[in-house]
Design an enzyme around this catalytic site. Structure first.
Site, PDB file in Angstrom:
ATOM      1  CG  ASP A   1      -2.416  -0.428   0.921  1.00  0.00           C
ATOM      2  OD1 ASP A   1      -2.659  -0.743  -0.191  1.00  0.00           O
ATOM      3  OD2 ASP A   1      -2.858  -0.688   2.104  1.00  0.00           O
TER       4      ASP A   1
ATOM      5  CG  ASP B   1     -13.956  11.889   6.909  1.00  0.00           C
ATOM      6  OD1 ASP B   1     -13.866  10.784   7.435  1.00  0.00           O
ATOM      7  OD2 ASP B   1     -13.642  12.482   5.955  1.00  0.00           O
TER       8      ASP B   1
ATOM      9  CB  ALA C   1     -11.838   2.163  -0.582  1.00  0.00           C
ATOM     10  CD  GLU C   2     -16.266   0.095  -5.044  1.00  0.00           C
ATOM     11  OE1 GLU C   2     -15.995  -0.013  -6.144  1.00  0.00           O
ATOM     12  OE2 GLU C   2     -15.700  -0.796  -4.475  1.00  0.00           O
TER      13      GLU C   2
ATOM     14  NE  ARG D   1     -11.374   6.568  -6.467  1.00  0.00           N
ATOM     15  CZ  ARG D   1     -10.977   7.179  -7.428  1.00  0.00           C
ATOM     16  NH1 ARG D   1      -9.657   7.839  -7.171  1.00  0.00           N
ATOM     17  NH2 ARG D   1     -11.252   6.860  -8.672  1.00  0.00           N
ATOM     18  CG  MET D   2     -16.330  11.559  -3.940  1.00  0.00           C
ATOM     19  SD  MET D   2     -17.815  12.493  -4.450  1.00  0.00           S
ATOM     20  CE  MET D   2     -19.035  11.323  -4.580  1.00  0.00           C
TER      21      MET D   2
ATOM     22  CE  LYS E   1     -12.884  15.289   3.740  1.00  0.00           C
ATOM     23  NZ  LYS E   1     -13.824  14.824   4.450  1.00  0.00           N
TER      24      LYS E   1
ATOM     25  CG  ASP F   1      -6.146  -3.177   2.330  1.00  0.00           C
ATOM     26  OD1 ASP F   1      -6.117  -2.793   1.112  1.00  0.00           O
ATOM     27  OD2 ASP F   1      -5.485  -2.697   3.254  1.00  0.00           O
TER      28      ASP F   1
HETATM   29  N1  ATP Z   1     -11.813  11.091   4.378  1.00  0.00           N
HETATM   30  C1  ATP Z   1     -11.818  11.014   3.063  1.00  0.00           C
HETATM   31  N2  ATP Z   1     -12.790  12.013   2.427  1.00  0.00           N
HETATM   32  C2  ATP Z   1     -13.066  11.875   1.026  1.00  0.00           C
HETATM   33  N3  ATP Z   1     -12.173  11.349   0.232  1.00  0.00           N
HETATM   34  C3  ATP Z   1     -10.925  10.740   0.740  1.00  0.00           C
HETATM   35  C4  ATP Z   1     -10.796  10.568   2.039  1.00  0.00           C
HETATM   36  N4  ATP Z   1      -9.810   9.771   2.440  1.00  0.00           N
HETATM   37  C5  ATP Z   1      -9.025   9.720   1.131  1.00  0.00           C
HETATM   38  N5  ATP Z   1      -9.932  10.057   0.068  1.00  0.00           N
HETATM   39  C6  ATP Z   1      -9.601   9.971  -1.334  1.00  0.00           C
HETATM   40  O1  ATP Z   1      -9.867   8.678  -1.863  1.00  0.00           O
HETATM   41  C7  ATP Z   1      -8.914   8.284  -2.319  1.00  0.00           C
HETATM   42  C8  ATP Z   1      -8.642   6.623  -2.167  1.00  0.00           C
HETATM   43  O2  ATP Z   1      -8.204   6.718  -0.660  1.00  0.00           O
HETATM   44  P1  ATP Z   1      -7.934   5.242   0.073  1.00  0.00           P
HETATM   45  O3  ATP Z   1      -7.636   5.592   1.497  1.00  0.00           O
HETATM   46  O4  ATP Z   1      -8.997   4.140  -0.366  1.00  0.00           O
HETATM   47  O5  ATP Z   1      -6.779   4.850  -1.043  1.00  0.00           O
HETATM   48  P2  ATP Z   1      -6.010   3.448  -0.565  1.00  0.00           P
HETATM   49  O6  ATP Z   1      -6.673   2.609  -1.448  1.00  0.00           O
HETATM   50  O7  ATP Z   1      -6.146   3.208   0.928  1.00  0.00           O
HETATM   51  O8  ATP Z   1      -4.553   3.573  -0.771  1.00  0.00           O
HETATM   52  P3  ATP Z   1      -3.594   4.395  -0.079  1.00  0.00           P
HETATM   53  O9  ATP Z   1      -4.392   5.012   1.178  1.00  0.00           O
HETATM   54  O10 ATP Z   1      -2.622   3.533  -0.046  1.00  0.00           O
HETATM   55  O11 ATP Z   1      -3.323   5.860  -0.905  1.00  0.00           O
HETATM   56  C9  ATP Z   1      -7.684   9.025  -2.074  1.00  0.00           C
HETATM   57  O12 ATP Z   1      -6.603   9.174  -2.968  1.00  0.00           O
HETATM   58  C10 ATP Z   1      -8.269  10.370  -1.656  1.00  0.00           C
HETATM   59  O13 ATP Z   1      -8.577  11.127  -2.749  1.00  0.00           O
END
Ligand code: ATP
Ligand code: K
Ligand code: MG
Length: 713
Positions: free
Chosen positions: A331, A368, A404-405, A407-408, A420, A552
């Protein structure tokens, strides 16, 4: 395979906090394990080790012969045959014994506690009720405050606290556990040091993490790996071949005598008929007793070496797979970077004031619970003096949690929606809600990304109007020190490293370049990780990965070696086949080394054992039959004093070599990255040649001693 190592005795291994005395082979340890070694003489246990089982059958047989027709020679051989089996059992018992002290420490942590269960959690009328920790069920919610012991394994659903996990990790520095992020799991038996957390219990009654750790370090749940089973079958086959070879010797001796009546009966020693005893001795000397005796100890010691580095391997198979890994998936956030993605700046767009952007960003982050979300609230508060409001204070607020799906994350309040998240996701949300993306956002996002930061775009929609972007939050992260060197090392071992991240490709590339990984996968959703692992495996490669998040879990389950962080969520810990108590994702590198060391140790000692037996053949056979077949005398290079002494010396040597190799099998041969041919040459030289030479020297020395000190040999 291009990956290899040099084989050499390892230097002092890292000492684990629980270990009492890191000494490799303390004689007291041998003594302490002797009762266990004697218990293992039970044929019902021993038959699982075919080579040693044959030795035991042989020892029973010579015991009967010695009782029926007693002689000094008969009893001497009988005693040493029994010792051979005991030494083999001792190797296993010592290997197992090393986990016992740790199991005892863990048992102490398993004290009964009273849990403060919250009935009706999530409803307006929450009641607290005391229950026995043992009565907790999956899904129960408990509150734990400073000074209290966490009553069961679970995930933090509210709050943040420092926790003393020394009971399981041996590490005295407190660790932070918090809701929302990938550091949410807590272990029953550990202690909250500060603050207050609410925990949802995930453990099934009687199947706690500590319980599993205990049975693991005690070796109670150890199963033979497929490789070990295969090697055992090979050893059994060799044993049968030698059994047949030895069985044909007696008719040969009789046959020889019918031609040469003057020849003394070779299988008679000092006038006593000892044919049976000689044949059993010969058999034991020739079958692969050394590796047969040490095989199990090598496997246990491999698991133990992981425990010493605070890694719990749920299966021996995973440890072996680690030794053969081709691809390593890591990761980005928290593994390659420090993982403390903190909001550092607000960049407004389209004439929005910085304060308005900060306000919107804060509103969308109030509920959040991720570290990123909390850092946005903190930044808005420190830079713009915005009060962190409790979500209860905002009427009609509906929070959209981060996944993570999607990403917002965001919030809907009355007629206003704020989101956001990742630029691509939020831009899509803006267009989907009638807005037009502004050209201002792109360059800001790219600039943040190119510096290795994570941009979060903030957008809003007021009812009746098209959605619009308000600006960008800059989340900063830092690559951990020393990553490049570690990845270089992996490359020398022939392992390809791939970084996976949910972040955008530009951020991903910036971090990948800085850290020096071979490849990266950006904007990865959980199913993309899974697909990547499957693709690698279909190409015949073994894949290892570390992970901590619930997202994961599927990938951890699919990987050949899935190492979950102890801090991670319970789902991740369930899915993997190893848990790292230190939650250090770079530990995978050490895990791979330990796996390789295990495979190399097994290979080296198998080579040694078989070479050894071949050498014994040349040592004993000519001495035994020189009188019957005078032509064999040319082969009698060792010039042992007498047939009786030759046989006795060989049997004693055979038993002692097991004890001599216990330390090496427990600590393993040293692993150092090197080329395949170098490794092969070194191993053949050291363990092949060494295995051939050792019996000549050892048996000759023993022969001199036997003749010197034992009468009538
Ligand atoms: N709390 C949050 N609110 C909104 N968007 C977020 C938040 N945290 C992360 N993101 C966005 O979602 C994307 C994916 O985040 P995520 O944590 O799933 O990544 P990941 O798969 O864990 O990989 P890594 O954390 O190693 O970058 C981030 O790159 C960011 O743009
Ligand atoms: K042997
Ligand atoms: Mg993440």
């Amino acid at each position: 395979m291009s990956v290899t190592a040099t084989a050499e005795p390892a230097q002092g291994a890292a000492t684990a906090p629980h270990r009492v005395g890191g000494g490799l082979l303390d004689p007291r340890q041998l003594l302490r394990s002797t009762p266990d070694a004697l218990r293992k003489l039970d044929p019902r246990t021993l038959w699982r080790n075919p080579v040693m089982f044959i030795v035991e059958v042989g020892a029973v047989f010579t015991t009967v012969l010695a009782v029926a027709d007693p002689s000094f020679f008969a009893w001497l051989i009988t005693v040493w045959l029994w010792l051979t089996v005991v030494f083999a059992n001792l190797a296993e018992a010592v290997a197992e014994g090393r986990g016992k002290a740790q199991a005892a420490t863990l048992r102490k942590a398993k004290q009964e506690t009273v849990a403060r269960r919250l009935a009706g959690w999530g409803t307006p009328d929450v009641r607290e009720e005391p229950v026995d920790a043992g009565e907790l069920r999956q899904g129960d919610v408990v509150v734990v405050e400073a000074g209290q012991v966490i009553p069961g394994d679970g995930d933090v659903v509210e709050g943040i606290a420092s926790v003393d996990e020394s009971a399981i990790t041996g590490e005295s520095a407190p660790v932070i556990r918090e809701s929302g992020g990938d550091r949410s799991s807590v272990t029953g038996g550990t202690k909250v040091l500060s603050d207050r957390i609410v925990v949802r219990i995930t453990q099934k009654p009687g199947e706690s993490f500590i319980d599993r750790m205990i049975s693991l370090v005690e070796g109670a749940s150890r199963q033979k790996t497929p490789n070990e089973i295969a090697l055992n079958i090979l050893l059994a086959a060799l044993t049968i071949i030698f059994l047949l070879a030895v069985a044909t010797l007696q008719p040969m001796a009789i046959f020889a005598k019918s031609y040469n009546a003057a020849a003394p009966d070779s299988l008679t020693i000092n006038g006593d008929g000892v044919t049976g005893i000689v044949l059993v001795s010969l058999l034991v000397a020739l079958i692969p007793t050394t590796i047969g005796a040490l095989l199990s100890a090598i496997g246990i010691a491999g698991m133990d070496r992981l425990v010493q580095r605070n890694v719990l391997a749920m299966s021996g198979r995973a440890v072996e797979a680690a030794g053969d890994v081709n691809t390593l998936l890591l990761d980005k956030t928290g593994t390659i970077t420090l993982g403390n993605r903190q909001a550092s700046e607000f960049h407004p767009v389209g004439g929005v004031s910085p304060a308005d952007l900060a306000e919107a960003a804060q509103l969308s982050s109030l509920a959040d619970e991720t570290p990123e979300g909390r850092s946005v609230v903190v930044l808005a508060k420190t830079e713009y003096g915005l009060r962190a409001r409790e979500d209860g204070l905002i009427p009609h607020a509906h929070f959209v949690p981060f996944t993570a799906e999607t990403r917002m994350s965001g919030v809907d309040i009355d007629n206003r929606k704020i989101r956001k998240g990742a630029a691509s996701a939020v831009t899509k949300w803006v267009t989907d809600n009638g807005g037009h993306p502004t050209g201002e956002v792109g360059p800001i996002v790219d600039g943040i990304s190119a510096s290795g930061g994570t941009p979060l775009v903030v957008a809003e929609q007021v009812a009746g109007e098209p959605a619009r972007a308000l600006g960008v939050i800059h989340l900063k992260d830092v690559v951990k020190a020393g990553m490049r060197e570690r990845f270089d090392e992996m490359r020398r071992m022939g392992i390809r490293t791939v970084m996976i991240t949910g972040d955008n490709p530009i951020t991903a590339k910036a971090i990948a370049d800085e850290a020096g990984v071979d490849d990266f996968l950006a904007e990865a959703r959980p199913e993309d990780k899974l697909a990547l692992i499957r693709a690698e495996q279909e190409g015949g490669r073994l894949v290892a990965m570390t992970g901590d998040g619930t997202n994961d879990a599927p990938a951890l389950a699919q990987a050949d070696v899935g190492v979950s962080m102890n801090t991670g969520t319970s789902a991740a810990k369930e899915a993997g086949n190893m848990v790292d108590l230190d939650s250090d994702p770079t530990k995978l590198i050490e895990i791979v080394e330990i796996g390789k060391q295990l495979l190399i140790t097994r290979g080296a000692l198998t080579t040694f054992s078989i070479a050894n037996d071949v050498a014994k053949y040349f040592a004993i056979i000519p001495a035994m039959f020189a009188a019957v077949y005078p032509s064999l005398d040319a082969m009698n290079v060792m010039r042992l004093s007498s047939p009786a002494s030759a046989i006795t010396s060989a049997v004693i040597f055979n038993a002692l070599v097991i004890v001599a190799l216990i330390p090496l099998s427990l600590r393993g041969v040293r692993y150092r990255p090197a080329s395949a041919s170098q490794l092969l040459t070194r191993n053949l030289l050291l363990y092949g040649l060494g295995g051939i030479v050792a019996p000549f020297v050892g048996i000759k020395l023993l022969d001199l001693l036997v003749v010197q000190f034992l009468p009538g040999m």
